[in-house]
Scaffold this active site. Structure first.
Site, PDB file in Angstrom:
ATOM      1  N   LEU A 134       0.879  -1.161   0.000  1.00  0.00           N
ATOM      2  CA  LEU A 134       0.000   0.000   0.000  1.00  0.00           C
ATOM      3  C   LEU A 134       0.919   1.214   0.000  1.00  0.00           C
ATOM      4  CD1 LEU A 134      -2.782  -0.807   2.655  1.00  0.00           C
ATOM      5  CD2 LEU A 134      -3.142  -0.415   0.213  1.00  0.00           C
ATOM      6  N   ASP A 135       0.633   2.210  -0.851  1.00  0.00           N
ATOM      7  CA  ASP A 135       1.511   3.371  -0.871  1.00  0.00           C
ATOM      8  C   ASP A 135       1.356   4.167   0.421  1.00  0.00           C
ATOM      9  OD1 ASP A 135      -0.514   5.625  -1.338  1.00  0.00           O
ATOM     10  OD2 ASP A 135      -0.943   4.336  -3.049  1.00  0.00           O
ATOM     11  N   ALA A 136       2.267   5.093   0.651  1.00  0.00           N
ATOM     12  CA  ALA A 136       2.302   5.837   1.916  1.00  0.00           C
ATOM     13  C   ALA A 136       1.025   6.630   2.161  1.00  0.00           C
ATOM     14  CB  ALA A 136       3.513   6.766   1.941  1.00  0.00           C
ATOM     15  N   ASP A 137       0.333   7.048   1.083  1.00  0.00           N
ATOM     16  CA  ASP A 137      -0.885   7.846   1.220  1.00  0.00           C
ATOM     17  C   ASP A 137      -2.137   6.995   1.386  1.00  0.00           C
ATOM     18  OD1 ASP A 137       0.548  10.212   0.984  1.00  0.00           O
ATOM     19  OD2 ASP A 137       0.408  10.205  -1.214  1.00  0.00           O
TER      20      ASP A 137
END
Length: 305
Positions: free
Chosen positions: A169-172
């Site tokens: 999952l990306d940081a955002d």
């Protein structure tokens, strides 16, 4: 030993809780868009898959001289007491390496045997563990970051096992990540062959019209090829934002964000709420939980283990 065979751009605070729904007063959801015959429905995508029955095979003996009694193996795996395990065996509910075992004297090698109870795979290796993590905003899906950002490793540093995450999952983005030290399970979960569906709760800019849902199901052209969603459900629309629940088995980088960007609805919040049969549930942000026997069995079944 005789064995028998069965036949057969507004962001909400993460808050550490389940993703919040938009405030009351906006347009309610209820718009459901489904893919065609080649796409899975949410129910199909998330339902636990039992191991299919195999063709009848007579005469195989799964007994291993010097091995451990099957009822003891089951008891140690947490299936039940030895007495309860003996009853399961006698009732034909236990399968070893594809054979129904009904004799109580059977011994097996727990390190190599594949055991199912009522069609559900049992993890016999107590050293293997799979955990669910609710990844918070700002945490990167890596075990080490040269930029010094918070990582998944920071959230599991109290665990003794050497765990690695399945997917990203990306940081955002927030929500469910699975971590395991079971290499075979991790490889299968990541392999496109098994098409493990993932469910997301997504908040986007703008109002979602039916044509947008149809476009997402039909396929959106991205710079690395066409991407399709399996199901799209509009939960609610309010104040120029829409919340949707979407299901897809694509695993490409930032795929959900890129698809909504391509149809003109940038994502302002993205939470993954389910991976195959495993739900995020009420797991708080930044917390972990070990998958129970049934959850793990259904997850293994989803990738034909």
């Amino acid at each position: 030993m005789s064995n028998e065979r069965r036949g057969g751009s507004r962001r909400e605070s993460s808050g550490g809780q389940q993703p919040r729904r938009p405030a009351q007063g906006g347009k309610q959801g209820g718009k459901n868009f489904r893919g065609g015959s080649s796409a899975k429905s949410r129910a199909q995508a998330n339902a636990p898959r039992r191991r299919p029955a195999q063709p009848e095979e007579q005469g195989r003996d799964v007994h291993v001289e010097g091995g451990m009694r099957l009822q003891k193996v089951l008891a140690q795996a947490g299936i039940g007491s030895r007495r309860a395990s003996e009853e399961m065996i006698a009732n034909g509910r236990v399968e070893v390496d594809g054979q129904i075992v009904t004799e109580l004297g059977v011994r097996i090698d727990p390190a190599t045997a594949v055991v199912h109870v009522d069609g559900l795979r049992i993890q016999l290796d107590q050293a293997k563990v799979t955990i669910a993590l609710n990844k918070p905003l700002g945490v990167v899906s890596t075990m080490d970051d040269p930029k010094g950002r918070p990582t998944v490793a920071d959230l599991i540093k109290n665990r003794e096992e050497r765990l690695f995450h399945v997917g990203r999952l990306d940081a955002d983005s927030e929500g469910l990540l699975l971590l395991t030290n079971d290499g075979e399970l991790a490889n299968r979960l990541a392999h496109p062959k098994y098409e493990i569906a993932k469910t997301y709760l997504v908040t986007v800019e703008g109002e979602i019209y039916p044509r947008v849902g149809r476009e997402l199901l039909k396929g959106v052209e991205l710079d690395d090829g066409v991407a399709k969603m399996d199901a799209v459900h509009v939960v609610q629309q309010i104040d120029g934002f829409a919340m949707l629940e979407v299901v897809l088995h694509e695993g490409r980088n930032r795929i959900v964000r890129r698809m909504f960007e391509a149809v003109g609805h940038p994502v302002t919040r993205l939470v993954r709420t389910r991976i195959g049969p495993i739900p995020l549930g009420d797991l708080k942000s930044g917390r972990t939980r070990v998958l129970g026997r049934t959850e793990l069995g259904t997850l293994m079944g989803a990738v034909d283990l």
